[in-house]
Design a protein around this motif. Sequence first.
Motif, mmCIF file in Angstrom:
data_model
loop_
_atom_site.group_PDB
_atom_site.id
_atom_site.type_symbol
_atom_site.label_atom_id
_atom_site.label_comp_id
_atom_site.label_asym_id
_atom_site.label_seq_id
_atom_site.Cartn_x
_atom_site.Cartn_y
_atom_site.Cartn_z
ATOM 1 N N LEU A 108 -1.623 19.997 5.533
ATOM 2 C CA LEU A 108 -1.665 19.598 4.126
ATOM 3 C C LEU A 108 -0.524 18.653 3.764
ATOM 4 C CD1 LEU A 108 -2.716 22.957 2.499
ATOM 5 C CD2 LEU A 108 -4.083 20.910 2.784
ATOM 6 N N ASN A 109 0.382 18.468 4.688
ATOM 7 C CA ASN A 109 1.467 17.530 4.414
ATOM 8 C C ASN A 109 1.492 16.477 5.509
ATOM 9 O OD1 ASN A 109 3.683 16.286 3.397
ATOM 10 N ND2 ASN A 109 4.889 18.144 3.179
ATOM 11 N N GLN A 110 0.714 15.417 5.308
ATOM 12 C CA GLN A 110 0.639 14.356 6.310
ATOM 13 C C GLN A 110 1.382 13.113 5.839
ATOM 14 O OE1 GLN A 110 -3.205 13.552 7.882
ATOM 15 N NE2 GLN A 110 -3.907 15.647 7.693
ATOM 16 N N HIS A 111 2.130 13.239 4.775
ATOM 17 C CA HIS A 111 2.718 12.077 4.130
ATOM 18 C C HIS A 111 4.107 12.447 3.600
ATOM 19 C CE1 HIS A 111 0.080 14.424 1.436
ATOM 20 N NE2 HIS A 111 1.236 14.558 0.811
ATOM 21 N N ILE A 112 4.827 11.462 3.134
ATOM 22 C CA ILE A 112 6.095 11.739 2.463
ATOM 23 C C ILE A 112 5.760 12.206 1.053
ATOM 24 C CG2 ILE A 112 8.128 10.629 1.451
ATOM 25 C CD1 ILE A 112 8.251 8.893 3.958
ATOM 26 N N GLY A 113 6.364 13.282 0.620
ATOM 27 C CA GLY A 113 6.107 13.783 -0.730
ATOM 28 C C GLY A 113 5.714 15.239 -0.705
ATOM 29 N N ALA A 114 4.999 15.650 -1.767
ATOM 30 C CA ALA A 114 4.673 17.058 -1.932
ATOM 31 C C ALA A 114 3.466 17.439 -1.080
ATOM 32 C CB ALA A 114 4.375 17.346 -3.400
ATOM 33 N N GLU A 115 3.437 18.719 -0.728
ATOM 34 C CA GLU A 115 2.313 19.233 0.050
ATOM 35 C C GLU A 115 1.079 19.317 -0.850
ATOM 36 O OE1 GLU A 115 2.193 23.460 1.525
ATOM 37 O OE2 GLU A 115 2.822 22.438 3.346
ATOM 38 N N ASP A 116 -0.075 18.983 -0.260
ATOM 39 C CA ASP A 116 -1.319 19.096 -1.030
ATOM 40 C C ASP A 116 -1.723 20.556 -1.165
ATOM 41 O OD1 ASP A 116 -1.543 16.440 -1.402
ATOM 42 O OD2 ASP A 116 -2.930 16.087 0.248
ATOM 43 N N LEU A 117 -2.621 20.799 -2.106
ATOM 44 C CA LEU A 117 -3.185 22.142 -2.273
ATOM 45 C C LEU A 117 -4.645 22.090 -1.844
ATOM 46 C CD1 LEU A 117 -1.749 22.854 -5.799
ATOM 47 C CD2 LEU A 117 -0.932 23.790 -3.650
ATOM 48 N N PRO A 118 -5.089 23.077 -1.090
ATOM 49 C CA PRO A 118 -6.480 23.039 -0.636
ATOM 50 C C PRO A 118 -7.449 23.167 -1.810
ATOM 51 C CG PRO A 118 -5.400 25.079 0.042
ATOM 52 C CD PRO A 118 -4.350 24.216 -0.556
ATOM 53 N N LYS A 137 -18.797 15.341 5.530
ATOM 54 C CA LYS A 137 -17.889 14.283 5.969
ATOM 55 C C LYS A 137 -17.475 13.459 4.743
ATOM 56 C CE LYS A 137 -17.515 10.813 9.582
ATOM 57 N NZ LYS A 137 -18.166 10.139 10.700
ATOM 58 N N TYR A 138 -16.241 13.069 4.696
ATOM 59 C CA TYR A 138 -15.634 12.287 3.595
ATOM 60 C C TYR A 138 -15.355 13.122 2.340
ATOM 61 C CZ TYR A 138 -17.466 8.322 6.281
ATOM 62 O OH TYR A 138 -17.774 7.440 7.269
ATOM 63 N N GLN A 139 -15.693 14.411 2.356
ATOM 64 C CA GLN A 139 -15.472 15.219 1.144
ATOM 65 C C GLN A 139 -13.980 15.444 0.925
ATOM 66 O OE1 GLN A 139 -17.735 18.915 1.009
ATOM 67 N NE2 GLN A 139 -16.289 19.722 -0.486
ATOM 68 N N LEU A 140 -13.576 15.366 -0.331
ATOM 69 C CA LEU A 140 -12.171 15.626 -0.678
ATOM 70 C C LEU A 140 -11.885 17.118 -0.482
ATOM 71 C CD1 LEU A 140 -9.540 14.475 -2.029
ATOM 72 C CD2 LEU A 140 -10.481 15.277 -4.179
ATOM 73 N N ILE A 141 -10.879 17.436 0.346
ATOM 74 C CA ILE A 141 -10.610 18.862 0.588
ATOM 75 C C ILE A 141 -9.220 19.300 0.124
ATOM 76 C CG2 ILE A 141 -12.282 19.201 2.458
ATOM 77 C CD1 ILE A 141 -9.946 18.833 4.428
ATOM 78 N N ALA A 142 -8.324 18.361 -0.133
ATOM 79 C CA ALA A 142 -6.993 18.773 -0.581
ATOM 80 C C ALA A 142 -6.357 17.675 -1.414
ATOM 81 C CB ALA A 142 -6.102 19.113 0.604
ATOM 82 N N ALA A 143 -5.676 18.081 -2.464
ATOM 83 C CA ALA A 143 -4.944 17.137 -3.307
ATOM 84 C C ALA A 143 -3.862 17.924 -4.021
ATOM 85 C CB ALA A 143 -5.876 16.466 -4.311
ATOM 86 N N ALA A 144 -2.917 17.223 -4.601
ATOM 87 C CA ALA A 144 -1.844 17.907 -5.321
ATOM 88 C C ALA A 144 -1.824 17.411 -6.756
ATOM 89 C CB ALA A 144 -0.506 17.663 -4.642
ATOM 90 N N ASP A 145 -0.925 17.974 -7.515
ATOM 91 C CA ASP A 145 -0.751 17.544 -8.898
ATOM 92 C C ASP A 145 -0.309 16.084 -8.916
ATOM 93 O OD1 ASP A 145 -0.694 18.868 -11.613
ATOM 94 O OD2 ASP A 145 1.148 17.702 -11.619
ATOM 95 N N LEU A 146 -0.847 15.329 -9.865
ATOM 96 C CA LEU A 146 -0.552 13.886 -9.890
ATOM 97 C C LEU A 146 0.916 13.588 -10.181
ATOM 98 C CD1 LEU A 146 -3.458 11.842 -11.444
ATOM 99 C CD2 LEU A 146 -2.171 11.357 -9.386
ATOM 100 N N LYS A 147 1.604 14.586 -10.754
ATOM 101 C CA LYS A 147 3.025 14.360 -11.061
ATOM 102 C C LYS A 147 3.824 14.138 -9.778
ATOM 103 C CE LYS A 147 3.418 18.034 -13.537
ATOM 104 N NZ LYS A 147 3.947 19.212 -14.181
ATOM 105 N N ASN A 148 3.401 14.823 -8.708
ATOM 106 C CA ASN A 148 4.135 14.737 -7.453
ATOM 107 C C ASN A 148 3.555 13.629 -6.578
ATOM 108 O OD1 ASN A 148 5.588 17.023 -8.240
ATOM 109 N ND2 ASN A 148 3.983 18.351 -7.434
ATOM 110 N N LEU A 149 4.441 13.035 -5.792
ATOM 111 C CA LEU A 149 4.023 12.004 -4.850
ATOM 112 C C LEU A 149 3.216 12.673 -3.744
ATOM 113 C CD1 LEU A 149 4.454 8.994 -4.078
ATOM 114 C CD2 LEU A 149 6.333 9.786 -2.659
ATOM 115 N N HIS A 150 2.011 12.212 -3.546
ATOM 116 C CA HIS A 150 1.187 12.793 -2.484
ATOM 117 C C HIS A 150 -0.002 11.879 -2.231
ATOM 118 C CE1 HIS A 150 -1.382 13.869 -5.812
ATOM 119 N NE2 HIS A 150 -2.331 14.149 -4.962
#
Lengths: 702, 197
Positions: A54-64, A74-87
């Motif tokens: 869930l953390n493949q980038h610099i910034g906050a960990e995504d939430l499943p 395939k291509y379905q969105l499976i994880a994202a984080a709050d927009l306030k945090n860099l992700h």
Amino acid sequence: MKTQLIKWLTKIYPIAKRALKKFHGGVFPSYYKELSSRHTTLQTSLPKELILPLNQHIGAEDLPLVAMGDKVKKYQLIAAADLKNLHAPIHAPASGTITAIEYRQLPHTSGLTGLCIVITTDEQQVEQTNPLNFPAKKGDACQPNTPQALKDIVYQAGIVGMGGAGFPTFAKIPNVKGKIQTLIINGAECEPFITCDDVLMQQHASEVLSGAQIIAKALACPSIIAGIEDNKPLAIKAMKQAAHKFENIQIQPLLTIYPMGGEKQLIKELLNTEIPAGTHAIDSGILMMNVSTLRAIHQAINLGRPLISRLITVSGLGLDKPFNSEVLLGTPFEQLVEQAQPKSALNYPLIQGGPMMGFEVPNNQVPVIKTTNCILANPPQTTETTMPCIRCGECMDACPINLLPQQLYWYSRSHEFEKVEKLNLFDCIECGCCSFVCPSHIPLVQYYRFAKSEIKTAKIEQQKANLAQKRHENKLAREARLKAEKDARIKAKKEAIKQKALLKAANTDEDASAPTKIKKSPAVAAAEKAAAMRKKKLTQTSQYPIDTQTQTQTEEMSKKPALSAREKAIAAAKKRSTQTKSNVENSAEKRKRKAQTASNSPSVIETAEQKAIRRAAELAKNMKKKALAEKNRVEKQTNNAPEDHQLTTSQNTGTGTQDKSVIEKPIANKRAVAMQAAKERAAAMKAKKLAEALQTKNEKIE
Amino acid sequence: MLDAILIFLGLALLFGLLLGYAAIRFKVEGNPLTDIINKELPQTQCGQCGFPGCKPYAEALANGESEVNLCVPGGHEVMIKISEITHREPVEMADSTPAPTERIVAIIDEDVCIGCVHCIKACPVDAIVGATKLMHTVITDECTGCDLCAPVCPVDCIDMIPIAQTLQTWGWKEPITQVEQTSATSQDNSSSSDKPS
């Protein structure tokens, strides 16, 4: 002429090649690029299990956004984080079932575990239609014309810097048009062994350039330059061919030197501008993108596909058939390396990235993530023993940032982090040139990384300490405030009780003092009458002080109206006592005039005058007496009225002593006199008590 | 002769007055040492030094009323720093156990918590939220790990746990090489003389 001379010189002194480029330092490692580039790209089979950290980038960990057992397309969105945090959001690379959301080892040098979504793939491979939620109208409608539109799509596609940093790309793109003067396509790929960008440029040159074109259009950027090292002739050729279709793209071959692919180095080489320390290339109007990132942007905008796969190199001296391949994110390293036919069993750790900046992974089962560009299988070599620093200065000549690696090393070793910071440690890009050239084989970069980590943690600790201090101070302040408020409340309550008691006492006192009035002589009674007249007048003028005095007890006042009149009288008496003298004079004058008008004969006038004066004097004396008594009583009351009989007795004694003092002392000193008297009284009381005590004692003894 | 004496007397008087005025006008409130020492203290506000918080201890140190070795969370390093600031003899830590290297935080077992607000009153940094007869919880980011809340809990539902390391908090370790270790002593001798300026 100069370049030819240097080229000739390189035959006897290879390092002289450094003078052919614009930035400082640099090294010439053995490249081994032919290992992977000579083999054609392989189509890898669909892995059974995809592991998506869930953390493949610099910034906050995504939430499943999915749960265990969910079917994903395939291509379905499976994880994202709050927009306030860099992700950057994560999409499913293949259709299947979520079989686990658990902690697994990450492809990170720390060996830490992180939360991962595990997808068990199925055979059908159902694709989600329109995964980026593009508007129904196809074609140009999807082409972003504003930076914000571009940022939105890039964010939704989950694109991060694929050169290795992993910084979410949308955050890198500026918000305003025209801020970027030059877009640089980074195709340098200076690390040994890695050829994935080379292959990408050979096979998908038009896609890369199309991605660059989209960005340039959205940001109104006038020029695009692609920098490619001259050890990739095929890539340069393919890019030049593709660039014919676009007007403003320039392909620039570069000298092959490590680290040409560094952001600041490439900018210096292409534009001859240096990015000031502590700022980003964006601040200087330059945007740099890796070729893989540009292709991902092209795929997102023109094909509506989020980032789910990338080209990676599987290479190394331990492999028989190194290759490049388009690999789904989440594919375990070992599966890929097995496909490249290892020469011996894989009992050594694999390396993610190149030999210069890469790191050994803690476990060969770790997955490919968005930033993985290379998997290296180099059998462990006998490590060179580290020798003491001989201060040769080779590292200083090799440093591409123009730092002083040797100084940094000494200070890092002795934990003098302030000095390391002053030597611009944080400008170090950890390229490893200094370690590469060190004749003593000192792991210099590791010292810098250690120093950086220590400084960062110290700063975080300091911040936390400051926060704790602030919060502690706030708590203390709050406690003090609450205590003060409580004290004030208690005090107010006490005061109210006191007032109540006082009023009660005064009430009974009035009853007690009523009979004493009868005893007074008729002369005094007459004087009182006259005084009452004046009292009336004075109460009007002294309305205000009475109000303030009675304000706190308005409730009690309304209950007992008789008392309020009494209070007024007391106040009036107080006021009068200060004015008695003048009043007396006034009354004397009045009577004088009266006498004058009453009789015409001088003798009569004289006697009348004398009489009037005498009477006035008498009156004044009486009034003085009365005022004093009144005042005395008021004071008594404020001194927390004792029991009734005590009060009356003390009053009697008070008036007795006062009679003498009044005659002796002027009216102005009345307050002092009263004070004195009170003191005397107190002393007398004490003496009396003492005498009584003694008496009882004696009696007891007897 | 007399002129010179008078001039110098006058000057002395003038400067004396100036200094006297400056001493009153620019007087530093409180002891400036307090702030310097307070900066070095870990600000856990744990009270293990016997003072209610870090600042009172710093004040006591600045006034020379306290020992330098009382800060338990700061450990030996802070003790050395304090003794350097106050120009006093460093004293070995009374508590010989080394300060924990890991940061710890309090965690409340929310099923057991009875909502007695004892821990909320004890917390020096207001890092516990909750109300009477309602469940309490710790704001982990603001907890200093001072361990003041755990003893006051009547149902023992507060545990002190080390913070798990994440990618954000992880840091590189110091490289240790064998040869350097063995040659460290000789190298240190040589390096001390010609250390780069």
